[in-house]
Design an enzyme around this catalytic site. Structure first.
Site, short mmCIF file in Angstrom:
data_model
loop_
_atom_site.label_atom_id
_atom_site.label_comp_id
_atom_site.label_asym_id
_atom_site.label_seq_id
_atom_site.Cartn_x
_atom_site.Cartn_y
_atom_site.Cartn_z
N CYS A 290 0.81 -1.22 0.00
CA CYS A 290 0.00 0.00 0.00
C CYS A 290 0.84 1.27 0.00
CB CYS A 290 -0.99 -0.02 1.17
SG CYS A 290 -0.24 0.13 2.82
N HIS A 338 -2.71 1.37 6.83
CA HIS A 338 -3.03 1.25 5.41
C HIS A 338 -3.20 2.64 4.81
CE1 HIS A 338 -4.30 -0.97 1.86
NE2 HIS A 338 -5.25 -0.07 1.67
N HIS A 350 -5.76 1.80 -4.41
CA HIS A 350 -4.88 1.28 -3.36
C HIS A 350 -4.46 -0.14 -3.69
CE1 HIS A 350 -7.97 -1.07 -0.70
NE2 HIS A 350 -8.41 -1.01 -1.92
#
Length: 375
Positions: A290, A338, A350
C-alpha cells in the site's frame, strides 16, 4: 494334592460378572461419545473465515509497515556504515603516505650520520653556504614538524572513523534483526490466512470471493476498463486523469480537479498501475504494497515520500475528510497501517492485500484515520 483343589471363584463371576462387564462397556462408549462431541469444533462459516482472514491480513499489513520501517532504517545504517568505511580507507591511505614521508626523512638523517642540521652547518667552511643551508634546514624542520602533525591528525581521524563504523555496524545488525523478526511476523500471518482459506470447499471459496468482490465495490477503473488493464496508462493528461477519477464513483458530479499538476500526475500514475499484484514490501514497478504504491505515485510526480504509512501521514498538510481532493493520501485503521490515493468521488486507488491487485475502491470500506495533502 494341588491338582484336586477346587478352583477359586472370582468375586465377579457368573451373572454378576457379565452384568458388570456390560455396564463398563456401556459406560466407556458413553464417555467416548460425550468426549468426542465435547472436543469437536464446529466448522466455521464462510463469513467467520472471511472475518478471521481479514483480521490476519490487517495484522500482516501492520507487520509489513513495521518491516518497511525496519528496512528503511537498515538501508540507512548500511549506507552510513559504507560511507564511514570508505572514508576510513581514504584516511588510512593518507596516513600511510604521511608515514612513508616521515620514514624517508628518518632515512636521510641516518645516512647523514644522525647529526643535528645546525651542527652539520656549523662545521662548514663557507659562511655563505652556511646561511643558505641554515635557511633550508629551518624549512626542512618545519616541514618535518608539519608532517608529524599531519600523521597524528590522520591517525586520530582513522581511529574515530573506525569507532563510528563499529557503532554503525552494531546499529545495522540491530536493524537487520528487527527486519527478520517483522518478516517472520508477516509470513506467519499470511500463512495462517492461507491455511484458513485452504479449508474452504469450492462452493465456500466462491462465496468468499464474491463477498470480497462486493467489499471492494468495483474491479473497474470507472471508465469501463477492468482492473486487469492499465486504462489510459502513464501518459494520460492531468485533465483526463482527474475527470476519470470522478467518474469512478459512479455518480455524475462533474470533473474533480486535482489541487495542482503534481497531484494530477500522481493520480494518473496510480491509474496506470491498476491490476498489478500486491506484494508486501514491494515498491514497483511490477508489484506494490500500500505505501509502496503511494510512494511510487508521488515519486512519478517529482515528490519524494517516506516509505511507511506512519511517516507518510506526516509528509504533508493534514486535511479533513470533507476537504479531500485527488492526489491526497488517505490513511486507515487506528494504527495508521493502510494508505490509499484519493481520486475523487469518494474513491481511491490502493494496493489492498495479498491476492487482491491494485484497484479502485470506496474509501468507506475501511475505518478512516486521516488524510494528508502532499504536493
Amino acid at each position: 494334592m494341588a491338582a484336586h483343589r477346587k478352583p477359586k471363584q472370582s468375586p465377579l463371576g457368573g451373572q454378576a460378572g457379565r452384568t458388570a462387564a456390560t455396564l463398563a462397556l456401556a459406560s466407556a462408549a458413553t464417555a467416548t461419545l460425550f468426549e468426542g462431541s465435547g472436543h469437536a469444533e464446529p466448522r466455521p462459516t464462510t463469513a467467520q473465515v472471511k472475518e478471521k482472514v481479514d483480521r490476519l491480513y490487517e495484522e500482516a499489513e501492520v507487520a509489513t509497515e513495521r518491516y518497511n520501517g525496519a528496512k528503511e532504517k537498515a538501508d540507512e545504517a548500511r549506507a552510513a556504515f559504507e560511507r564511514l568505511r570508505d572514508e576510513a580507507a581514504r584516511r588510512t591511505q593518507r596516513l600511510n603516505t604521511a608515514r612513508d614521508g616521515l620514514g624517508a626523512m628518518a632515512a636521510a638523517q641516518y645516512r647523514s650520520g644522525g647529526l643535528d642540521p645546525a651542527v652539520q652547518l656549523a662545521l662548514t667552511s663557507d659562511p655563505d653556504r652556511y646561511l643558505e643551508r641554515a635557511a633550508l634546514a629551518e624549512k626542512a624542520a618545519d616541514r618535518q614538524a608539519a608532517a608529524v602533525s599531519a600523521v597524528r591528525r590522520e591517525l586520530a581521524a582513522v581511529r574515530q572513523l573506525r569507532a563510528e563504523s563499529t557503532g554503525r555496524l552494531d546499529a545495522l545488525r540491530g536493524h537487520e534483526t528487527e527486519l527478520r523478526r517483522q518478516k517472520a511476523a508477516v509470513l506467519g500471518k499470511l500463512q495462517a490466512a492461507r491455511t484458513l482459506l485452504a479449508r474452504l470447499t469450492a462452493e465456500e471459496r466462491a462465496r468468499y470471493e464474491a463477498a470480497e468482490a462486493g467489499r471492494d465495490g468495483s474491479d473497474r477503473d470507472g471508465s469501463g476498463t477492468t482492473a486487469g488493464t492499465s486504462g489510459t496508462g502513464g501518459t494520460a493528461t492531468a485533465a483526463t486523469a482527474t475527470t476519470r477519477a470522478d467518474r469512478s464513483s459512479g455518480g455524475d458530479r462533474g470533473p474533480v480537479t486535482a489541487p495542482n499538476a503534481r497531484a494530477a500526475q500522481a493520480v494518473s500514475f496510480a491509474h496506470a498501475q491498476l491490476g498489478k499484484p500486491y506484494v508486501w514490501g514491494a515498491t514497483g514497478p511490477s508489484a506494490y504494497d500500500c505505501s509502496g504504491l503511494t510512494q511510487a505515485a508521488w515519486r512519478a510526480a517529482g515528490v519524494s515520500l517516506p516509505r511507511t504509512t506512519y511517516t507518510q501521514i506526516n509528509a504533508g498538510r493534514r486535511v479533513s475528510r470533507s476537504q479531500l481532493a485527488p492526489g491526497d493520501l488517505i490513511f486507515f485503521y487506528s494504527g495508521i497501517s493502510h494508505v490509499g490515493l484519493y481520486i475523487g468521488g469518494g474513491q481511491m486507488i490502493h494496493a489492498p492485500r495479498p491476492g487482491a491487485p491494485v484497484r479502485v475502491a470506496p474509501i468507506d470500506e475501511m475505518p478512516f484515520a486521516g488524510a494528508t495533502r502532499v504536493g
